[in-house]
Design a protein around this motif. Structure first.
Motif, PDB file in Angstrom:
ATOM      1  N   MET A 166       0.809  -1.221   0.000  1.00 33.39           N
ATOM      2  CA  MET A 166       0.000   0.000   0.000  1.00 33.39           C
ATOM      3  C   MET A 166       0.845   1.275   0.000  1.00 33.39           C
ATOM      4  N   ARG A 167       2.127   1.157   0.218  1.00 28.58           N
ATOM      5  CA  ARG A 167       2.979   2.348   0.152  1.00 28.58           C
ATOM      6  C   ARG A 167       3.040   2.892  -1.274  1.00 28.58           C
ATOM      7  N   ASP A 168       2.714   2.031  -2.249  1.00 25.12           N
ATOM      8  CA  ASP A 168       2.604   2.474  -3.639  1.00 25.12           C
ATOM      9  C   ASP A 168       1.171   2.942  -3.855  1.00 25.12           C
ATOM     10  N   THR A 203      -8.776   1.818   8.861  1.00 21.62           N
ATOM     11  CA  THR A 203      -9.068   1.177   7.576  1.00 21.62           C
ATOM     12  C   THR A 203      -7.846   1.240   6.678  1.00 21.62           C
ATOM     13  N   PRO A 204      -7.752   0.347   5.699  1.00 19.78           N
ATOM     14  CA  PRO A 204      -6.602   0.396   4.780  1.00 19.78           C
ATOM     15  C   PRO A 204      -6.508   1.724   4.031  1.00 19.78           C
ATOM     16  N   ARG A 205      -7.645   2.267   3.633  1.00 22.24           N
ATOM     17  CA  ARG A 205      -7.636   3.541   2.906  1.00 22.24           C
ATOM     18  C   ARG A 205      -7.074   4.661   3.785  1.00 22.24           C
ATOM     19  N   GLN A 206      -7.524   4.733   5.032  1.00 20.68           N
ATOM     20  CA  GLN A 206      -7.029   5.769   5.944  1.00 20.68           C
ATOM     21  C   GLN A 206      -5.543   5.557   6.250  1.00 20.68           C
ATOM     22  N   TRP A 207      -5.138   4.305   6.435  1.00 22.92           N
ATOM     23  CA  TRP A 207      -3.729   4.001   6.710  1.00 22.92           C
ATOM     24  C   TRP A 207      -2.865   4.446   5.536  1.00 22.92           C
ATOM     25  N   ARG A 208      -3.326   4.143   4.310  1.00 21.35           N
ATOM     26  CA  ARG A 208      -2.572   4.527   3.119  1.00 21.35           C
ATOM     27  C   ARG A 208      -2.461   6.052   3.029  1.00 21.35           C
ATOM     28  N   SER A 243       2.811  11.171   5.218  1.00 22.44           N
ATOM     29  CA  SER A 243       4.021  11.267   6.041  1.00 22.44           C
ATOM     30  C   SER A 243       5.272  10.950   5.227  1.00 22.44           C
ATOM     31  N   SER A 244       5.174  10.017   4.258  1.00 22.04           N
ATOM     32  CA  SER A 244       6.355   9.700   3.449  1.00 22.04           C
ATOM     33  C   SER A 244       6.656  10.822   2.463  1.00 22.04           C
ATOM     34  N   LEU A 245       5.627  11.500   1.956  1.00 24.99           N
ATOM     35  CA  LEU A 245       5.856  12.646   1.070  1.00 24.99           C
ATOM     36  C   LEU A 245       6.471  13.809   1.835  1.00 24.99           C
TER      37      LEU A 245
END
Length: 185
Positions: free
Chosen positions: A133-135, A166-171, A177-179
């Motif tokens: 999901m990092r992509d 949720t996966p969407r919120q986590w992504r 944060s990575s950006l």
């Protein structure tokens, strides 16, 4: 108790005090029943009697250290799980892999990892899903199938139970944060 005197008649031995003997026997039976009842029946709000096991406490005692998996089995299980996340991994598949019975493997897995075999597989699947999901371009449905979940709803439900979001919120949170980390000088 008083000694009973017996008399002999032509019909055989008889007792003179049948009424008093019956009352003594009845008293002995009542005393024995009372003593047995006092030992075996206790109130539910009382603790266990002396010498009686406390089933709630004994069930929660820490596992023995002898039932842990050795290092070679840990590496073999983790490598197999990582390579086969896209397919079902039941206990019956994992236990023979390290030459253990299902029950022994389940107990040793819990003692080694602190997780049941099912939870261990789920943990690896969630970690793999987070990596995928990092992509931002990979759809969640493809992430779910690549990690061995039945569908996106199954993936979302277990992800939310495990991670807390949720996966969407986590992504969304992790992409932001990575950006931010990349843009910082």
């Amino acid at each position: 108790m008083t000694p009973q005197s017996a008399t002999f008649t032509d019909q055989g031995p008889t007792r003179r005090d049948d009424a008093s003997t019956a009352s003594v026997v009845a008293d002995l039976i009542q005393a024995a029943l009372g003593a047995a009842e006092a030992r075996s029946f206790r109130r539910l709000d009382e603790g266990p009697a002396d010498g009686e096991p406390d089933w709630d406490r004994d069930r929660r005692r820490p596992p023995s250290k002898g039932a842990r998996l050795p290092t070679w089995r840990i590496r073999k299980i983790e490598r197999f799980i990582a390579e086969n996340l896209d397919r079902p991994l039941p206990l019956e598949t994992l236990a023979p892999l390290v030459r253990l019975s299902c029950s022994h493997f389940a107990r040793a897995c819990k003692n080694t990892f602190g997780l049941t075999p099912r939870q261990l597989v789920l943990h690896h699947r969630i970690e793999q899903a987070q990596a995928l999901m990092r992509d931002a371009l990979t759809p969640l449905s493809q992430v779910a199938l690549a990690c061995g979940f039945a569908d996106q709803a199954h993936f979302s439900r277990l992800f939310r139970q495990t991670v807390g979001t949720t996966p969407r919120q986590w992504r969304r949170d992790n992409l932001a944060s990575s950006l931010n980390r990349r843009d910082a000088p």
